[in-house]
Scaffold this motif. Structure first.
Motif, PDB file in Angstrom:
ATOM      1  N   ARG A 155     -15.143 -15.016 -94.728  1.00  9.41           N
ATOM      2  CA  ARG A 155     -15.651 -15.110 -96.519  1.00  9.41           C
ATOM      3  C   ARG A 155     -14.271 -15.033 -97.234  1.00  9.41           C
ATOM      4  O   ARG A 155     -13.921 -14.643 -98.085  1.00  9.41           O
ATOM      5  CB  ARG A 155     -16.722 -14.656 -96.534  1.00  9.41           C
ATOM      6  N   GLN A 156     -13.728 -13.681 -96.670  1.00 11.87           N
ATOM      7  CA  GLN A 156     -12.663 -12.583 -97.390  1.00 11.87           C
ATOM      8  C   GLN A 156     -11.999 -13.160 -97.958  1.00 11.87           C
ATOM      9  O   GLN A 156     -11.101 -13.043 -98.799  1.00 11.87           O
ATOM     10  CB  GLN A 156     -12.553 -11.347 -96.455  1.00 11.87           C
ATOM     11  N   PHE A 157     -10.890 -14.233 -96.684  1.00  6.92           N
ATOM     12  CA  PHE A 157      -9.512 -14.701 -95.924  1.00  6.92           C
ATOM     13  C   PHE A 157     -10.260 -16.171 -97.982  1.00  6.92           C
ATOM     14  O   PHE A 157      -9.220 -16.171 -98.667  1.00  6.92           O
ATOM     15  CB  PHE A 157      -9.086 -15.448 -95.165  1.00  6.92           C
ATOM     16  N   ASN A 158     -10.767 -16.714 -98.093  1.00 12.37           N
ATOM     17  CA  ASN A 158     -11.355 -17.458 -98.999  1.00 12.37           C
ATOM     18  C   ASN A 158     -10.857 -17.154-100.527  1.00 12.37           C
ATOM     19  O   ASN A 158     -10.410 -17.592-101.002  1.00 12.37           O
ATOM     20  CB  ASN A 158     -12.729 -18.507 -98.583  1.00 12.37           C
ATOM     21  N   GLU A 176      -7.020 -16.474-104.354  1.00 13.74           N
ATOM     22  CA  GLU A 176      -6.341 -15.335-106.219  1.00 13.74           C
ATOM     23  C   GLU A 176      -4.872 -15.257-105.881  1.00 13.74           C
ATOM     24  O   GLU A 176      -3.914 -14.487-106.464  1.00 13.74           O
ATOM     25  CB  GLU A 176      -7.341 -14.456-105.948  1.00 13.74           C
ATOM     26  N   HIS A 177      -4.744 -15.775-104.376  1.00 11.94           N
ATOM     27  CA  HIS A 177      -3.716 -14.762-104.187  1.00 11.94           C
ATOM     28  C   HIS A 177      -2.328 -15.747-102.842  1.00 11.94           C
ATOM     29  O   HIS A 177      -3.406 -16.248-102.432  1.00 11.94           O
ATOM     30  CB  HIS A 177      -2.961 -13.529-103.429  1.00 11.94           C
ATOM     31  N   GLU A 178      -1.523 -16.090-103.125  1.00 10.79           N
ATOM     32  CA  GLU A 178      -0.026 -17.224-102.195  1.00 10.79           C
ATOM     33  C   GLU A 178      -0.515 -16.980-100.571  1.00 10.79           C
ATOM     34  O   GLU A 178      -0.251 -17.264 -99.617  1.00 10.79           O
ATOM     35  CB  GLU A 178       0.390 -17.541-103.281  1.00 10.79           C
ATOM     36  N   SER A 179       0.028 -15.698-100.706  1.00 10.80           N
ATOM     37  CA  SER A 179      -0.423 -14.761 -99.833  1.00 10.80           C
ATOM     38  C   SER A 179      -0.462 -13.289 -99.288  1.00 10.80           C
ATOM     39  O   SER A 179      -1.154 -12.662-100.416  1.00 10.80           O
ATOM     40  CB  SER A 179       1.475 -14.908 -99.059  1.00 10.80           C
ATOM     41  N   PHE A 230      -0.282  -6.220 -99.297  1.00 10.37           N
ATOM     42  CA  PHE A 230       0.353  -5.006 -98.512  1.00 10.37           C
ATOM     43  C   PHE A 230       1.791  -4.439 -99.764  1.00 10.37           C
ATOM     44  O   PHE A 230       2.369  -3.966 -98.897  1.00 10.37           O
ATOM     45  CB  PHE A 230       0.615  -5.725 -97.560  1.00 10.37           C
ATOM     46  N   LYS A 231       2.301  -4.875-101.115  1.00 14.68           N
ATOM     47  CA  LYS A 231       3.625  -4.471-101.162  1.00 14.68           C
ATOM     48  C   LYS A 231       3.099  -2.820-101.151  1.00 14.68           C
ATOM     49  O   LYS A 231       2.719  -2.452-102.177  1.00 14.68           O
ATOM     50  CB  LYS A 231       2.857  -4.735-103.440  1.00 14.68           C
ATOM     51  N   ILE A 232       4.486  -2.350-100.899  1.00 16.29           N
ATOM     52  CA  ILE A 232       4.568  -1.373-101.327  1.00 16.29           C
ATOM     53  C   ILE A 232       5.065  -0.491-102.315  1.00 16.29           C
ATOM     54  O   ILE A 232       6.022  -0.824-103.304  1.00 16.29           O
ATOM     55  CB  ILE A 232       5.872  -0.399-100.639  1.00 16.29           C
TER      56      ILE A 232
END
Length: 256
Positions: free
Chosen positions: A108-111, A116-119, A124-126
């Protein structure tokens, strides 16, 4: 005790030895290596890393069971599952304390995230002056888990609670590290591998102490950062390659 140059030379040699395609076969990284599409690699990799505790053969077996449930198409399954699919998962045994309820929650969370995001890289951006993935992991964690309490929260470790976050750190190595050796994927282009740490567990912790890389006795986030200091002196641009060295020494028991 080896001096700095001798230790660096020794660890460089071991990293070179184990960072080779032969490493893949018996390691959980073989699970995402089945795929070529970025999102398939991310989902299969994250799930395989999440259940990476205990015997490596058992981990791989359990991860293969997960892929079977997803029809060996993780990204397609995450985007297009039905409620009936998730109901059939709920009561399944997956791997140790990671059960069907956890698996359904993760799907569900991945969905939500992939709508919302391509990846997963975007989460995880710094940022700014950050020196490692401490805050990045927490940002990901709060996004992935959201505010609601759920039993699955225990499967995403929190460095803010001083966890070594070994499984997430390992997943990050797989996604971020770029070389031509064929083990790590290096598919996340916007995160520099210089921020990576070593996935710290009982084996890497014990070997790091034997080699004098760390002095702390716990395998926690503070020790991850102590180990960061030591390995970044040896290679500030690719510190996580020494994970292969410490892992290899753990498997061969060369230092016992």
């Amino acid at each position: 005790m080896l001096n700095f140059e001798e230790l660096k030379s020794f660890l460089d040699e071991k990293a070179d030895q184990y960072n080779a395609p032969g490493f893949i076969e018996n390691d959980p990284i073989r699970i995402p290596h089945r795929f070529s599409v970025k999102q398939d690699i991310e989902i299969a990799g994250f799930l395989a890393a999440t259940i990476s505790w205990g015997n490596r053969k058992a981990i791989i077996r359990s991860a293969e069971k997960i892929l079977d449930i997803m029809g060996n198409s993780p990204y397609d399954f995450v985007l297009n599952y039905s409620e009936k699919d998730l109901e059939s998962i709920q009561d399944k045994s997956i791997h140790r304390t990671f059960n069907g309820q956890d698996f359904a929650y993760f799907i569900r969370q991945f969905n939500r995230i992939y709508r919302e995001h391509e990846s997963l890289e975007n989460l995880f951006k710094i940022e700014g002056e950050e020196a490692n993935f401490l805050h990045s992991i927490e940002r990901f964690r709060s996004n992935f888990l959201e505010a609601e309490k759920h039993r699955s929260h225990k499967h995403i470790s929190s460095p803010y609670k001083n966890s070594s976050a070994k499984r997430i750190i390992m997943f990050l190595r797989w996604m971020v590290r770029k070389d031509k050796r064929g083990v790590d994927f290096g598919i996340w282009k916007d995160i520099d591998q210089k921020y990576l740490s070593i996935p710290l567990d009982v084996h890497t912790g014990n070997i790091s102490r034997k080699l004098g890389l760390v002095s702390r006795t716990q395998n926690d986030w503070k020790t991850v950062e102590e180990l960061d200091i030591a390995i970044r002196k040896m290679d500030e641009n690719d510190p996580a390659k020494y994970d292969f060295a410490l892992f290899g020494l753990g498997v061969t028991k060369e230092l016992l």
